[in-house]
Design an enzyme around this catalytic site. Sequence first.
Site, PDB file in Angstrom:
ATOM      1  N   ARG A   1     -20.058  43.538 -25.241  1.00 31.18           N
ATOM      2  CA  ARG A   1     -19.062  44.239 -24.439  1.00 31.18           C
ATOM      3  C   ARG A   1     -17.771  43.422 -24.332  1.00 31.18           C
ATOM      4  O   ARG A   1     -16.673  43.982 -24.270  1.00 31.18           O
ATOM      5  CB  ARG A   1     -19.636  44.525 -23.051  1.00 31.18           C
ATOM      6  CG  ARG A   1     -18.748  45.438 -22.231  1.00 31.18           C
ATOM      7  CD  ARG A   1     -19.387  45.805 -20.901  1.00 31.18           C
ATOM      8  NE  ARG A   1     -18.572  46.780 -20.178  1.00 31.18           N
ATOM      9  CZ  ARG A   1     -18.345  46.710 -18.872  1.00 31.18           C
ATOM     10  NH1 ARG A   1     -18.898  45.748 -18.153  1.00 31.18           N
ATOM     11  NH2 ARG A   1     -17.584  47.614 -18.279  1.00 31.18           N
TER      12      ARG A   1
ATOM     13  N   HIS B   1     -14.074  44.903 -25.070  1.00 31.98           N
ATOM     14  CA  HIS B   1     -12.970  44.867 -24.104  1.00 31.98           C
ATOM     15  C   HIS B   1     -11.782  44.097 -24.670  1.00 31.98           C
ATOM     16  O   HIS B   1     -10.633  44.475 -24.477  1.00 31.98           O
ATOM     17  CB  HIS B   1     -13.427  44.231 -22.788  1.00 31.98           C
ATOM     18  CG  HIS B   1     -14.124  45.196 -21.885  1.00 31.98           C
ATOM     19  ND1 HIS B   1     -14.049  45.141 -20.506  1.00 31.98           N
ATOM     20  CD2 HIS B   1     -14.914  46.252 -22.159  1.00 31.98           C
ATOM     21  CE1 HIS B   1     -14.762  46.124 -19.981  1.00 31.98           C
ATOM     22  NE2 HIS B   1     -15.306  46.806 -20.965  1.00 31.98           N
TER      23      HIS B   1
ATOM     24  N   ASN C   1     -17.144  48.232 -12.403  1.00 31.23           N
ATOM     25  CA  ASN C   1     -17.236  48.796 -13.754  1.00 31.23           C
ATOM     26  C   ASN C   1     -16.464  47.955 -14.759  1.00 31.23           C
ATOM     27  O   ASN C   1     -16.516  48.216 -15.937  1.00 31.23           O
ATOM     28  CB  ASN C   1     -16.759  50.256 -13.762  1.00 31.23           C
ATOM     29  CG  ASN C   1     -15.344  50.419 -13.263  1.00 31.23           C
ATOM     30  OD1 ASN C   1     -14.738  49.481 -12.759  1.00 31.23           O
ATOM     31  ND2 ASN C   1     -14.815  51.614 -13.406  1.00 31.23           N
TER      32      ASN C   1
ATOM     33  N   HIS D   1     -24.222  51.061 -26.451  1.00 33.56           N
ATOM     34  CA  HIS D   1     -24.958  51.318 -25.208  1.00 33.56           C
ATOM     35  C   HIS D   1     -26.463  51.414 -25.435  1.00 33.56           C
ATOM     36  O   HIS D   1     -27.180  51.914 -24.584  1.00 33.56           O
ATOM     37  CB  HIS D   1     -24.413  52.579 -24.522  1.00 33.56           C
ATOM     38  CG  HIS D   1     -23.035  52.382 -23.963  1.00 33.56           C
ATOM     39  ND1 HIS D   1     -22.292  53.397 -23.425  1.00 33.56           N
ATOM     40  CD2 HIS D   1     -22.261  51.264 -23.856  1.00 33.56           C
ATOM     41  CE1 HIS D   1     -21.120  52.931 -23.009  1.00 33.56           C
ATOM     42  NE2 HIS D   1     -21.074  51.636 -23.270  1.00 33.56           N
TER      43      HIS D   1
HETATM   44  C1  HEM Z   1     -16.235  54.680 -25.672  1.00 33.95           C
HETATM   45  C2  HEM Z   1     -15.952  54.336 -24.483  1.00 33.95           C
HETATM   46  C3  HEM Z   1     -16.789  53.438 -23.614  1.00 33.95           C
HETATM   47  C4  HEM Z   1     -16.940  53.616 -22.286  1.00 33.95           C
HETATM   48  C5  HEM Z   1     -16.348  54.715 -21.438  1.00 33.95           C
HETATM   49  C6  HEM Z   1     -17.798  52.557 -21.827  1.00 33.95           C
HETATM   50  C7  HEM Z   1     -18.167  52.372 -20.517  1.00 33.95           C
HETATM   51  C8  HEM Z   1     -19.044  51.413 -20.078  1.00 33.95           C
HETATM   52  C9  HEM Z   1     -19.440  51.228 -18.714  1.00 33.95           C
HETATM   53  C10 HEM Z   1     -18.914  52.043 -17.544  1.00 33.95           C
HETATM   54  C11 HEM Z   1     -20.351  50.232 -18.688  1.00 33.95           C
HETATM   55  C12 HEM Z   1     -21.119  49.713 -17.481  1.00 33.95           C
HETATM   56  C13 HEM Z   1     -20.256  48.900 -16.574  1.00 33.95           C
HETATM   57  C14 HEM Z   1     -20.980  48.711 -15.271  1.00 33.95           C
HETATM   58  O1  HEM Z   1     -21.174  49.713 -14.578  1.00 33.95           O
HETATM   59  O2  HEM Z   1     -21.367  47.566 -14.977  1.00 33.95           O
HETATM   60  C15 HEM Z   1     -20.540  49.772 -20.030  1.00 33.95           C
HETATM   61  C16 HEM Z   1     -21.415  48.767 -20.398  1.00 33.95           C
HETATM   62  C17 HEM Z   1     -21.556  48.326 -21.678  1.00 33.95           C
HETATM   63  N1  HEM Z   1     -20.812  48.726 -22.766  1.00 33.95           N
HETATM   64 FE1  HEM Z   1     -19.534  50.260 -22.853  1.00 33.95          FE
HETATM   65  N2  HEM Z   1     -18.147  51.771 -22.885  1.00 33.95           N
HETATM   66  C18 HEM Z   1     -17.555  52.264 -24.001  1.00 33.95           C
HETATM   67  C19 HEM Z   1     -17.626  51.737 -25.271  1.00 33.95           C
HETATM   68  C20 HEM Z   1     -18.359  50.628 -25.610  1.00 33.95           C
HETATM   69  C21 HEM Z   1     -18.331  49.996 -26.910  1.00 33.95           C
HETATM   70  C22 HEM Z   1     -17.418  50.416 -28.059  1.00 33.95           C
HETATM   71  C23 HEM Z   1     -19.223  48.971 -26.870  1.00 33.95           C
HETATM   72  C24 HEM Z   1     -19.585  47.984 -27.954  1.00 33.95           C
HETATM   73  C25 HEM Z   1     -19.593  48.299 -29.232  1.00 33.95           C
HETATM   74  C26 HEM Z   1     -19.802  48.965 -25.549  1.00 33.95           C
HETATM   75  C27 HEM Z   1     -20.780  48.108 -25.132  1.00 33.95           C
HETATM   76  C28 HEM Z   1     -21.270  48.032 -23.841  1.00 33.95           C
HETATM   77  C29 HEM Z   1     -22.381  47.170 -23.470  1.00 33.95           C
HETATM   78  C30 HEM Z   1     -23.192  46.280 -24.386  1.00 33.95           C
HETATM   79  C31 HEM Z   1     -22.548  47.340 -22.086  1.00 33.95           C
HETATM   80  C32 HEM Z   1     -23.561  46.620 -21.196  1.00 33.95           C
HETATM   81  C33 HEM Z   1     -22.937  45.340 -20.703  1.00 33.95           C
HETATM   82  C34 HEM Z   1     -23.888  44.466 -19.887  1.00 33.95           C
HETATM   83  O3  HEM Z   1     -25.054  44.796 -19.715  1.00 33.95           O
HETATM   84  O4  HEM Z   1     -23.404  43.414 -19.445  1.00 33.95           O
HETATM   85  N3  HEM Z   1     -19.238  49.980 -24.811  1.00 33.95           N
HETATM   86  N4  HEM Z   1     -19.719  50.494 -20.858  1.00 33.95           N
HETATM   87  C1  LIG Z   2     -13.283  51.943 -13.059  1.00 37.03           C
HETATM   88  O1  LIG Z   2     -13.331  52.602 -11.817  1.00 37.03           O
HETATM   89  C2  LIG Z   2     -12.062  53.006 -11.312  1.00 37.03           C
HETATM   90  C3  LIG Z   2     -12.297  53.624  -9.950  1.00 37.03           C
HETATM   91  O2  LIG Z   2     -12.941  52.722  -9.138  1.00 37.03           O
HETATM   92  C4  LIG Z   2     -11.418  53.971 -12.292  1.00 37.03           C
HETATM   93  O3  LIG Z   2     -10.120  54.308 -11.833  1.00 37.03           O
HETATM   94  C5  LIG Z   2     -11.313  53.333 -13.654  1.00 37.03           C
HETATM   95  O4  LIG Z   2     -10.809  54.257 -14.593  1.00 37.03           O
HETATM   96  C6  LIG Z   2     -12.666  52.831 -14.137  1.00 37.03           C
HETATM   97  N1  LIG Z   2     -12.485  52.149 -15.419  1.00 37.03           N
HETATM   98  C7  LIG Z   2     -13.458  51.930 -16.291  1.00 37.03           C
HETATM   99  C8  LIG Z   2     -13.070  51.281 -17.567  1.00 37.03           C
HETATM  100  O5  LIG Z   2     -14.613  52.229 -16.100  1.00 37.03           O
END
Ligand code: HEM
Ligand SMILES: *[C@@H]1O[C@H](CO)[C@@H](O)[C@H](O)[C@H]1NC(C)=O
Length: 369
Positions: free
Chosen positions: A83, A87, A115, A217
């Site tokens: 992740r 980012h 998040n 994910h």
């Molecule tokens: C396409 C749009 C994406 C969105 C909207 C998104 C959103 C998120 C969110 C909301 C979380 C959880 C954060 C939390 O609640 O703690 C997350 C976790 C994660 N994302 Fe994404 N993500 C995206 C793309 C990606 C991509 C491209 C990758 C890697 C190739 C990725 C890898 C991960 C991983 C591995 C986690 C878990 C992190 C952990 O356990 O520490 N995500 N993502």
């Molecule tokens: C994170 O949460 C905020 C609201 O608390 C929202 O405005 C924002 O778009 C979120 N961003 C991501 C990357 O999840």
Amino acid sequence: MAPLPLLAAAVIAVVALGSVGAYAAAGQEQEAGGGNDLRQPPVARGLSFDFYRQSCPRAESIVRDFVRDAVSKDVGLAAGLLRLHFHDCFVQGCDASVLLDGSATGPGEQQAKPNLTLRPSAFKAINDIGDRLERECRGAVVSCSDILALAARDSVVASGGPEYRVPLGRRDSPRFATAQDVLSGLPPPSSNVPSLLDVLRKIGLDATDLVALSGGHTVGLGHCTSFDDRLFPRPDPTMSPDFLGRLKRTCPAKGTDARTVLDVRTPNVFDNKYYVNLVNREGLFVSDQDLFTNATTRPIVERFARSQNDFFDQFGVSMVKMGQIKVLTGDQGQVRRNCSARNPGTADGLQWSSLVHTVVDAAAESLGF
Ligand code: HEM
Ligand SMILES: *[C@@H]1O[C@H](CO)[C@@H](O)[C@H](O)[C@H]1NC(C)=O
Ligand SMILES: *[C@@H]1O[C@H](CO)[C@@H](O)[C@H](O)[C@H]1NC(C)=O
Ligand SMILES: *[C@@H]1O[C@H](CO)[C@@H](O)[C@H](O)[C@H]1NC(C)=O
């Protein structure tokens, strides 16, 4: 192609939804396409596969050994490192700005929203790898942005995913990522496919890249606050009732401070079960589940649910594309000695003109993709 046993469950779920016709049609279309004639994306100007052959020949194996060892002790680190690279690349390009203490998601950032919080263990791992490389290769020669790209790849491999080659030679930016940069670069988990594609198109990525990269994910965790608007006040109708019940046990009320796995079937293994989940309406975020709901991306989800090989091949290709977004090369930027801080004597504004050039170059080059 013989259906995989797990797909039997997926197909049954699809039959229950009454859309088996669409499923079969998509399957034929993909077969007709001839399968895996994937081409590797072009390597960005200034990057190469043997960039450190002279200056640090063991760079790749040092990163690989470190990640393998660290992930065997803490499997969650693989998700954290993957992740972090995502980012980094989505916010002002793969320039390691995400690592800077002072960036909106950086290691010292206590105010980051849940998040946006990246795992502290992942920041620490990058600095530890940097220290090891600096000792081994007598000086800071490997950039933090290259360490991120390699560590992400090695995390994927360490958790069961595909091998792919990473072009190297990125340079690090001295410029912080502001909260505004972060918000505009990273789509929220409530995004649907059209808004996700709007964000990705600007950085040279398409619908296939979106579906493949979202497969990240297949490992890791998410906070309740990233998806609880799908539970309260009314359940999201695209979610399976069993899955809803399960999520409500972890997140009994809106705003609960708890986390759950992103991939309900195999939470710690890098495999294609993420897509099997989507077909069974068990995607955690709207941004996940809409890949199946939306007719544009659904056939790609179905293909990856059927064939882990197809997913793995495309994931490697899309990661190489993602890993080259707006890279700094040549004499641009710097190679940071401490990944959390820009080198002493570098002012934030100093490298502006070179940064502007890079953005223009990157935009021009992305037309070639
Ligand atoms: C396409 C749009 C994406 C969105 C909207 C998104 C959103 C998120 C969110 C909301 C979380 C959880 C954060 C939390 O609640 O703690 C997350 C976790 C994660 N994302 Fe994404 N993500 C995206 C793309 C990606 C991509 C491209 C990758 C890697 C190739 C990725 C890898 C991960 C991983 C591995 C986690 C878990 C992190 C952990 O356990 O520490 N995500 N993502
Ligand atoms: C994170 O949460 C905020 C609201 O608390 C929202 O405005 C924002 O778009 C979120 N961003 C991501 C990357 O999840
Ligand atoms: C699905 O995504 C495509 C591409 O962004 C978009 O044009 C279409 O409107 C979306 N469909 C629905 C039902 O939202
Ligand atoms: C690296 O930089 C961070 C942020 O400025 C600082 O807290 C840390 O002590 C530095 N590490 C080393 C080894 O100098």
